[in-house]
Structures are given as C-alpha cells and as structure tokens.
Scaffold this motif. Structure first.
Motif, PDB file in Angstrom:
ATOM      1  N   THR A   1      36.834  83.475 109.061  1.00 25.28           N
ATOM      2  CA  THR A   1      37.275  83.577 110.455  1.00 25.28           C
ATOM      3  C   THR A   1      36.675  84.758 111.204  1.00 25.28           C
ATOM      4  OG1 THR A   1      39.218  84.837 109.790  1.00 25.28           O
ATOM      5  CG2 THR A   1      39.471  82.444 109.979  1.00 25.28           C
ATOM      6  N   THR A   2      35.886  85.574 110.543  1.00 26.94           N
ATOM      7  CA  THR A   2      35.381  86.809 111.160  1.00 26.94           C
ATOM      8  C   THR A   2      33.902  86.730 111.519  1.00 26.94           C
ATOM      9  OG1 THR A   2      34.903  87.693 108.964  1.00 26.94           O
ATOM     10  CG2 THR A   2      37.053  88.222 109.936  1.00 26.94           C
ATOM     11  N   LEU A   3      33.346  85.526 111.598  1.00 30.13           N
ATOM     12  CA  LEU A   3      31.912  85.361 111.807  1.00 30.13           C
ATOM     13  C   LEU A   3      31.590  84.967 113.241  1.00 30.13           C
ATOM     14  CD1 LEU A   3      31.200  83.313 108.559  1.00 30.13           C
ATOM     15  CD2 LEU A   3      31.115  85.808 108.876  1.00 30.13           C
ATOM     16  N   THR A   4      30.408  85.394 113.687  1.00 33.99           N
ATOM     17  CA  THR A   4      29.902  85.006 114.999  1.00 33.99           C
ATOM     18  C   THR A   4      28.605  84.233 114.796  1.00 33.99           C
ATOM     19  OG1 THR A   4      30.843  86.989 116.002  1.00 33.99           O
ATOM     20  CG2 THR A   4      29.117  85.858 117.246  1.00 33.99           C
ATOM     21  N   TYR A   5      28.579  82.999 115.274  1.00 34.84           N
ATOM     22  CA  TYR A   5      27.388  82.152 115.167  1.00 34.84           C
ATOM     23  C   TYR A   5      26.243  82.772 115.946  1.00 34.84           C
ATOM     24  CZ  TYR A   5      24.381  78.068 115.937  1.00 34.84           C
ATOM     25  OH  TYR A   5      23.324  77.194 116.005  1.00 34.84           O
ATOM     26  N   LEU A   6      25.073  82.904 115.294  1.00 40.05           N
ATOM     27  CA  LEU A   6      23.891  83.441 115.961  1.00 40.05           C
ATOM     28  C   LEU A   6      22.826  82.378 116.210  1.00 40.05           C
ATOM     29  CD1 LEU A   6      23.408  86.837 114.079  1.00 40.05           C
ATOM     30  CD2 LEU A   6      24.495  86.425 116.300  1.00 40.05           C
ATOM     31  N   GLY A   7      22.638  81.441 115.262  1.00 40.46           N
ATOM     32  CA  GLY A   7      21.595  80.436 115.412  1.00 40.46           C
ATOM     33  C   GLY A   7      21.054  80.021 114.063  1.00 40.46           C
TER      34      GLY A   7
END
Length: 133
Positions: free
Chosen positions: A48-54
């Motif tokens: 739950t602590t991730l940010t999608y970059l690509g």
C-alpha cells in the motif's frame, strides 16, 4: 519572490526519467516500476505504500547495493500493456478508472481490500492485457 521579468526555466520532457534504485531491488525491462515509501525505484508488488512510476526501460540489478547505488530508466507519459489479474480482472467497466498493482507485470481491478497501490488509469482492455496510462 514573484517574477518581474522573463525567466529561462529549465525543461525536461519527462517521457523517460532516471530513478535511483532501492537497496536490494532488481527490476526487469518492461516491468512495472514503483517508488517505495522512501522514494527509491523498486519492482511493482502488492503493497500500500508504493507510487506507480511507469515501465522499466532496462533490467537493473541492485540486489547487492544500497539505496541509490544504481539507477533505472523509467518510461512514463505513455500507455503500457500489462497482464490482467486472473483473480481480480480489469474489465471494460474499468475504462477511465485506476487499476491496482499486483506484481511487476500484473494489474487488478480493485485495491484488494486495501492491500494494493494504484497503478495508472485504464485506457484499454484486450484479451491479452490491460493498457495503463
């Protein structure tokens, strides 16, 4: 202080960015890349602590390194086709809505009862994958 004259503001197109890697991380070319809670690149996973970059534009192995020892090139600002979850499939009803990261190649329709981080926005669903912007 506000501008009182023209400014030559530096520009970066943002389509491909270098991101310092997390300690112990290995990403594979074509895989989902996220920023972990401390801002370092890692492969997509259920958390739950991730940010999608690509999408990773190359394979980079930092499994023996510390945070920032290596950098991965990440493709952005495009739609990428990832695998669709068998257990929680993205459907046509998800068009224009967020999908969620299962692993470094798979997205799902829901956040898995608050266990998954958001990927991008669904821009297409095909029999062999989900287009994520």
């Amino acid at each position: 202080m506000a501008l009182s004259a023209d400014r030559n503001t530096p520009l970066k197109d943002g389509k491909e960015i270098p991101v310092p890697m997390a300690a112990g991380a290995k990403v594979y070319g074509g895989g989902i890349v996220v920023a972990n809670a401390t801002g370092y690149a890692a492969p997509g996973s259920t958390a739950t602590t991730l940010t999608y970059l690509g999408r990773a534009e190359e394979q980079v192995d930092n499994t023996d390194g510390a945070d920032g020892d290596k950098t991965v090139r990440v493709g952005r600002l495009k739609a990428f086709k990832f695998e669709n979850s068998d257990a929680d499939p993205v459907t046509q009803a998800s068009l224009g809505k967020p999908c969620y990261i299962v692993d470094d190649q798979t997205v799902a329709a829901t956040d898995g009862t608050s266990t998954r981080s958001a990927a991008g926005i669904v821009v297409g669903v095909e029999s062999d994958g989900v287009w994520v912007e």
